[in-house]
Write an enzyme that holds these catalytic residues in place. Structure first.
Site, PDB file in Angstrom:
ATOM      1  N   SER A  78       0.870  -1.173   0.000  1.00 46.85           N
ATOM      2  CA  SER A  78       0.000   0.000   0.000  1.00 46.85           C
ATOM      3  C   SER A  78       0.908   1.224   0.000  1.00 46.85           C
ATOM      4  O   SER A  78       2.106   1.114   0.303  1.00 46.85           O
ATOM      5  CB  SER A  78      -0.837  -0.002   1.281  1.00 46.85           C
ATOM      6  N   TYR A 122      -1.599  -0.703  10.754  1.00 43.12           N
ATOM      7  CA  TYR A 122      -1.731  -1.051   9.338  1.00 43.12           C
ATOM      8  C   TYR A 122      -0.458  -0.648   8.581  1.00 43.12           C
ATOM      9  O   TYR A 122       0.082  -1.419   7.792  1.00 43.12           O
ATOM     10  CB  TYR A 122      -2.964  -0.318   8.771  1.00 43.12           C
TER      11      TYR A 122
END
Ligand SMILES: *[C@@H]1O[C@H](CO)[C@@H](O)[C@H](O)[C@H]1NC(C)=O
Length: 317
Positions: A165, A177
């Site tokens: 990401s 995350y």
């Protein structure tokens, strides 16, 4: 002098354009394992590869999602149940994949797509489990699946494709995350260099914001409130409810103009079908023009831009 420079540049771009479009072909003889095919990117990728003629082995967390996908695909596509955090599930999946593959055949690609969102909250509110829950799926799941299926990929001199990401290059909010995605980047870089002489290629996808279940507003709100409630009283008082509300609104606002999800599927397709896949695919306008800019400039500038309008805790107002 300028003429030389321009000629060389045009030559370089033309060659690059040409090489990037070369395909490996023979899709009908290639087997690809994709994890996290229940919804989002994985679901669409399974259908895309199936349409191209690949033998897709689509791993889903839930049985009903697997059945749903099977209904929408060709006879070639096979599904299996896989929770990437479970060692037993991964072992069972390996046996199943081996039973699907013809004798002496390996996997052309393993796509580590499965992932969960979450980890919303300030560092002082998050506890260890908030970190490990996300790392179990988004990082250790990738590592375990890769390790398990690597010998089958080696047989075909195939590919590992990992979903990271922009949060793997730029860490801001939802810290757990980001840590997991930084981990995926580090793992992929190490692996690529380690298997340099084995003929296996490793690609990393770095999408910006896209509309999948990972950034669902209700989930963002619920998790922010839950993590706030678990902090001790002093901490809650220092930050205050208003701060949390502003954080939630900021995050929902910043994820309110997602890119076209097909861009991610196109990047996946390129990583699997191109003769010369890229090391990294930065996907989306936000990723290419905002995030990439922010992770390239010096920290004094990126921090100023990122924090200028950030919510202030009640304690410093
Ligand atoms: C996945 O496996 C882990 C470890 O075995 C387990 O704790 C978890 O509940 C499972 N998740 C789902 C959604 O089945």
């Amino acid at each position: 002098m300028w003429l030389y420079v321009i000629t060389i540049l045009i030559g370089y771009w033309t060659l690059k354009w040409f090489l990037e479009r070369l395909k490996v072909g023979n899709y009908g003889e290639k087997y690809v394992l994709v994890t996290g095919c229940d919804s989002g990117f994985g679901h669409l990728l399974a259908k895309r590869l199936d349409g191209l003629g690949f033998h897709v082995i689509a791993a889903c967390l839930k049985q009903d999602a697997a059945a749903e996908l099977k209904k929408k695909s060709s006879e070639r596509l096979q599904t299996l149940q896989l929770n990437v955090t479970s060692e037993d599930d991964i072992k069972t999946a390996l046996t199943k994949v081996k039973s699907i593959l013809p004798p002496n055949k390996g996997l052309w690609a393993v796509v580590n797509n499965a992932g969960v969102g979450g980890g919303f909250g300030t560092v002082e509110c998050l506890n260890r489990k908030d970190y490990t829950d996300i790392m179990d799926v988004n990082l250790f799941g990738v590592i375990d699946v890769t390790k398990t299926f690597l010998p089958l990929v080696r047989k075909e001199r195939g590919r590992i494709v990992n979903m990271a990401s922009v949060s793997g290059r730029l860490s801001v909010t939802f810290t757990p995350y980001c840590i997991a995605k930084y981990g995926v980047e580090a793992f992929s870089d190490s692996l690529r260099r380690e298997i340099y002489h084995q003929g296996i290629k490793v690609s990393i996808l770095e999408p910006g914001c896209f509309k999948t279940n990972i950034l669902n507003p209700t989930m963002i709100k619920d998790i922010y409130h839950r993590t706030f409630q678990q902090a001790d009283a002093d901490c809650q008082q220092y930050y205050g409810e208003e701060f949390i509300k502003e954080c939630i609104n900021n995050l929902i606002r910043s994820s309110s103009s997602p890119g076209d999800i097909n861009m991610v599927i196109d990047a996946y397709e390129h990583a699997i079908t191109a003769r010369y896949p890229k090391y990294r695919y930065i996907v989306g306008n936000d990723a290419n023009y905002i995030h990439r800019f922010l992770w390239t400039v010096p920290e004094w500038l990126s921090d100023f831009i990122l924090c200028y309008n950030a919510p202030r805790p009640a304690g410093i107002k």
